[in-house]
Design a protein around this motif. Structure first.
Motif, PDB file in Angstrom:
ATOM      1  N   CYS A  38       0.671  -1.427  -0.087  1.00 33.71           N
ATOM      2  CA  CYS A  38      -0.563  -0.224  -0.192  1.00 33.71           C
ATOM      3  C   CYS A  38       1.056   1.508  -0.045  1.00 33.71           C
ATOM      4  O   CYS A  38       0.719   1.720   0.909  1.00 33.71           O
ATOM      5  N   PRO A  39       1.511   1.880  -0.884  1.00 35.23           N
ATOM      6  CA  PRO A  39       2.869   2.396  -0.856  1.00 35.23           C
ATOM      7  C   PRO A  39       2.172   3.896  -1.132  1.00 35.23           C
ATOM      8  O   PRO A  39       2.715   4.586  -0.379  1.00 35.23           O
ATOM      9  N   ASN A  40       0.525   3.743  -1.078  1.00 38.02           N
ATOM     10  CA  ASN A  40       0.342   5.322  -1.333  1.00 38.02           C
ATOM     11  C   ASN A  40      -0.541   5.898   0.534  1.00 38.02           C
ATOM     12  O   ASN A  40      -1.235   6.813  -0.046  1.00 38.02           O
ATOM     13  N   VAL A  41      -0.554   5.476   1.343  1.00 39.51           N
ATOM     14  CA  VAL A  41      -0.769   5.166   2.690  1.00 39.51           C
ATOM     15  C   VAL A  41      -0.738   5.964   3.377  1.00 39.51           C
ATOM     16  O   VAL A  41      -1.846   6.765   3.520  1.00 39.51           O
ATOM     17  N   SER A  42       0.303   6.862   3.488  1.00 38.98           N
ATOM     18  CA  SER A  42       0.435   7.845   3.821  1.00 38.98           C
ATOM     19  C   SER A  42      -0.468   9.398   3.215  1.00 38.98           C
ATOM     20  O   SER A  42      -0.487  10.309   4.168  1.00 38.98           O
ATOM     21  N   SER A  43      -0.193   9.029   2.432  1.00 43.63           N
ATOM     22  CA  SER A  43      -0.654  10.844   1.186  1.00 43.63           C
ATOM     23  C   SER A  43      -2.427  10.041   1.636  1.00 43.63           C
ATOM     24  O   SER A  43      -2.999  11.117   1.713  1.00 43.63           O
ATOM     25  N   ILE A  44      -2.741   8.959   1.659  1.00 36.47           N
ATOM     26  CA  ILE A  44      -4.233   8.875   1.615  1.00 36.47           C
ATOM     27  C   ILE A  44      -4.501   9.327   2.970  1.00 36.47           C
ATOM     28  O   ILE A  44      -5.928   9.939   2.700  1.00 36.47           O
ATOM     29  N   VAL A  45      -3.666   8.943   4.513  1.00 34.34           N
ATOM     30  CA  VAL A  45      -4.606   9.292   5.087  1.00 34.34           C
ATOM     31  C   VAL A  45      -5.066  10.985   5.635  1.00 34.34           C
ATOM     32  O   VAL A  45      -5.453  11.538   5.804  1.00 34.34           O
ATOM     33  N   SER A  46      -3.321  11.351   4.784  1.00 30.80           N
ATOM     34  CA  SER A  46      -2.999  12.926   5.071  1.00 30.80           C
ATOM     35  C   SER A  46      -4.180  13.840   3.933  1.00 30.80           C
ATOM     36  O   SER A  46      -4.170  14.382   4.874  1.00 30.80           O
ATOM     37  N   SER A  47      -4.123  13.072   2.892  1.00 35.05           N
ATOM     38  CA  SER A  47      -5.203  14.102   2.196  1.00 35.05           C
ATOM     39  C   SER A  47      -7.141  13.914   3.527  1.00 35.05           C
ATOM     40  O   SER A  47      -7.224  14.688   3.523  1.00 35.05           O
ATOM     41  N   VAL A  48      -7.541  12.893   4.015  1.00 38.40           N
ATOM     42  CA  VAL A  48      -8.556  12.864   4.777  1.00 38.40           C
ATOM     43  C   VAL A  48      -7.690  13.515   5.813  1.00 38.40           C
ATOM     44  O   VAL A  48      -9.659  14.331   6.116  1.00 38.40           O
ATOM     45  N   VAL A  49      -7.309  13.726   6.571  1.00 34.96           N
ATOM     46  CA  VAL A  49      -7.309  14.282   7.541  1.00 34.96           C
ATOM     47  C   VAL A  49      -7.274  16.048   7.387  1.00 34.96           C
ATOM     48  O   VAL A  49      -7.915  16.874   7.808  1.00 34.96           O
ATOM     49  N   GLN A  50      -7.170  16.260   5.658  1.00 36.84           N
ATOM     50  CA  GLN A  50      -6.463  17.594   5.265  1.00 36.84           C
ATOM     51  C   GLN A  50      -7.700  18.334   5.698  1.00 36.84           C
ATOM     52  O   GLN A  50      -8.195  19.620   5.582  1.00 36.84           O
ATOM     53  N   GLN A  51      -8.878  17.105   4.550  1.00 35.46           N
ATOM     54  CA  GLN A  51     -10.404  17.828   4.724  1.00 35.46           C
ATOM     55  C   GLN A  51     -10.946  17.700   5.832  1.00 35.46           C
ATOM     56  O   GLN A  51     -11.835  18.500   6.130  1.00 35.46           O
ATOM     57  N   ALA A  52     -10.282  17.005   6.938  1.00 34.56           N
ATOM     58  CA  ALA A  52     -11.816  16.872   8.005  1.00 34.56           C
ATOM     59  C   ALA A  52     -10.769  18.275   8.862  1.00 34.56           C
ATOM     60  O   ALA A  52     -12.117  19.169   9.823  1.00 34.56           O
ATOM     61  N   LEU A  53      -9.829  18.842   8.518  1.00 36.76           N
ATOM     62  CA  LEU A  53      -8.666  19.634   9.463  1.00 36.76           C
ATOM     63  C   LEU A  53     -10.160  21.121   8.427  1.00 36.76           C
ATOM     64  O   LEU A  53     -10.030  22.372   9.805  1.00 36.76           O
ATOM     65  N   VAL A 122      -4.050  -2.841   5.755  1.00 38.18           N
ATOM     66  CA  VAL A 122      -3.197  -1.528   6.726  1.00 38.18           C
ATOM     67  C   VAL A 122      -4.097  -1.499   8.056  1.00 38.18           C
ATOM     68  O   VAL A 122      -5.959  -1.563   7.705  1.00 38.18           O
ATOM     69  N   SER A 123      -3.415  -1.641   8.918  1.00 37.38           N
ATOM     70  CA  SER A 123      -4.535  -1.994  10.526  1.00 37.38           C
ATOM     71  C   SER A 123      -5.207  -0.390  10.778  1.00 37.38           C
ATOM     72  O   SER A 123      -4.262   0.980  10.369  1.00 37.38           O
ATOM     73  N   CYS A 124      -5.916  -1.138  11.729  1.00 40.23           N
ATOM     74  CA  CYS A 124      -6.231   0.702  11.909  1.00 40.23           C
ATOM     75  C   CYS A 124      -5.334   1.084  13.256  1.00 40.23           C
ATOM     76  O   CYS A 124      -5.627   2.493  13.606  1.00 40.23           O
ATOM     77  N   ALA A 125      -4.137   0.242  14.154  1.00 41.66           N
ATOM     78  CA  ALA A 125      -3.783   0.076  14.960  1.00 41.66           C
ATOM     79  C   ALA A 125      -2.700   1.634  14.106  1.00 41.66           C
ATOM     80  O   ALA A 125      -2.216   2.986  14.891  1.00 41.66           O
ATOM     81  N   ASP A 126      -2.131   0.864  12.665  1.00 40.31           N
ATOM     82  CA  ASP A 126      -1.298   2.119  12.131  1.00 40.31           C
ATOM     83  C   ASP A 126      -1.610   2.940  11.447  1.00 40.31           C
ATOM     84  O   ASP A 126      -1.475   4.382  11.597  1.00 40.31           O
ATOM     85  N   VAL A 127      -3.814   3.272  11.220  1.00 43.57           N
ATOM     86  CA  VAL A 127      -4.605   4.162  10.231  1.00 43.57           C
ATOM     87  C   VAL A 127      -4.166   5.400  12.104  1.00 43.57           C
ATOM     88  O   VAL A 127      -3.710   6.903  11.742  1.00 43.57           O
ATOM     89  N   LEU A 128      -3.966   4.789  12.770  1.00 44.49           N
ATOM     90  CA  LEU A 128      -3.864   5.598  14.141  1.00 44.49           C
ATOM     91  C   LEU A 128      -3.034   6.383  13.970  1.00 44.49           C
ATOM     92  O   LEU A 128      -2.500   7.523  14.484  1.00 44.49           O
ATOM     93  N   ALA A 129      -2.355   5.752  14.222  1.00 46.45           N
ATOM     94  CA  ALA A 129      -0.309   6.583  14.138  1.00 46.45           C
ATOM     95  C   ALA A 129       0.148   7.367  12.965  1.00 46.45           C
ATOM     96  O   ALA A 129       0.574   7.995  13.204  1.00 46.45           O
ATOM     97  N   LEU A 130      -0.952   6.812  11.987  1.00 45.68           N
ATOM     98  CA  LEU A 130      -0.666   7.605  10.909  1.00 45.68           C
ATOM     99  C   LEU A 130      -1.341   9.306  10.735  1.00 45.68           C
ATOM    100  O   LEU A 130      -0.872  10.401  10.252  1.00 45.68           O
ATOM    101  N   ALA A 131      -2.671   8.963  10.818  1.00 46.71           N
ATOM    102  CA  ALA A 131      -3.518  10.186  11.298  1.00 46.71           C
ATOM    103  C   ALA A 131      -2.554  11.059  12.452  1.00 46.71           C
ATOM    104  O   ALA A 131      -2.901  12.503  12.181  1.00 46.71           O
ATOM    105  N   ALA A 132      -2.190  10.276  13.541  1.00 49.48           N
ATOM    106  CA  ALA A 132      -1.099  11.627  14.617  1.00 49.48           C
ATOM    107  C   ALA A 132      -0.357  12.226  13.914  1.00 49.48           C
ATOM    108  O   ALA A 132       0.086  13.254  13.944  1.00 49.48           O
TER     109      ALA A 132
END
Length: 332
Positions: A38-53, A122-132
């Protein structure tokens, strides 16, 4: 013993040690865990967080708090995200989380976006770490390579959440002990407290400081008097316990080192914040001073402490599972 047998036995011991180290490192987290899957996982997470902000300026602080509250209970295993079920007492209803932990819907949105791109990986635990990490970097703070490879728990620990998570009402020695219990030191405590440079807190988490501190009938003497007046207006006696105040009254939504300057000015919002600076003789005082005078030093320590926290007892290898829905165990 002859030279050849000595060298042979030395070689075999070396091979065993190398094999053990390799095995152990497989159980550790690393920054490239999803490089192939899942090579784009960081950018996927970041874009959703950016939208939420864009619609919720508090969400960054709320997401980092979820990661923190998850890791302090049974390690970083997404146990916090599980809802109540016939076999699970949810950590969401523990004292530190009930009616205050928030951002679960954003975690679900992140997970859905990740599943859309890389299902079952991708685990939910890793989603939390990336979202932080995204929450911090998108708010002006440092960015870092998040170590990944956690798996998700099959159960929750509500009782553990009630006892293990540091409380805003606790003294410095208790909080230090709770950090120590999960392998974090005093520097980690001060650095991670710096996450209170953004976000909000409910009046009920600090109103004990405003009028009748520790049964004295007076406000907390470590509260700056002008700041006290401001807080009494936000949180009048017998007012709403859920009204909100900025954790950092100076730059409320920016991730910077102003939190530490606020402590020096007796403008820490929570008792647990101000005690880092106002506890006589505490080892934390010099760290607060260092971070206040040098934002780069704070950012470097914060990143290392986030990595340290993210390393608390992760499930790896074949332990746990990769939840498809962060709110429930697979197949339930």
């Amino acid at each position: 013993m002859s030279y050849s047998s000595t060298s042979a036995s030395f070689m075999s011991v070396t091979v065993i040690l190398v094999a053990m180290m390799l095995h152990r490192s497989n159980g550790q987290l690393n920054a490239t865990f999803y490089a192939n899957t899942c090579p784009n996982v960081s950018s996927i997470v970041s874009s959703v967080v950016q939208q939420a902000l864009q619609s919720d300026s508090r969400i960054g602080a709320s997401l980092i708090r979820l990661h923190f509250h998850d890791c302090f209970v049974n390690g970083c295993d997404a146990s916090l995200l599980l809802d109540n079920s016939s076999s699970i007492l949810s950590e969401k209803f523990s004292g530190p989380n009930v009616n205050s932990a928030r951002g679960f819907n954003v975690v679900d949105n992140i997970k859905a976006a990740v599943e859309n791109s890389c299902p079952g990986v991708v685990s939910c635990a890793d989603v939390l770490a990336l979202a932080a990490e995204s929450s911090v970097s998108l708010s002006g703070g440092p960015s870092w390579n998040v170590l990944l490879g956690r798996r998700d728990s099959l159960t929750a620990n509500q009782a553990g959440a009630n006892t293990s998570i540091p409380s805003p009402f606790e003294g410095l020695s208790n909080i230090t002990a709770k950090f120590s219990a999960v392998g974090l030191n005093t520097n980690d405590l001060v650095a991670l407290s710096g996450a209170h440079t953004f976000g909000r807190a409910q009046c009920r988490t600090f109103s004990n400081r405003l009028n009748n501190f520790s049964g004295t009938g007076n406000p907390d003497p470590t509260l700056n008097s002008t700041y006290l007046t401001t807080l009494q207006q936000i949180c009048p006696q017998n007012g709403s316990g859920t009204a909100l105040a900025n954790l950092d009254p100076t730059t409320s939504d920016a991730f910077d080192n102003n939190y530490f300057t606020n402590l020096q000015n007796n403008q820490g919002l929570l008792q647990s914040d101000q005690e880092l600076f106002s506890t006589t003789g505490a080892a934390t005082i010099s760290i607060v001073n260092a971070f206040s005078s040098n934002q780069t030093a704070f950012f470097q320590s914060f990143v290392q402490s986030m990595i340290n926290m993210g390393n608390i007892s992760p499930l790896t290898g074949s332990s746990g599972e990769i939840r498809s829905d962060c709110k429930k165990v697979n197949g339930s």
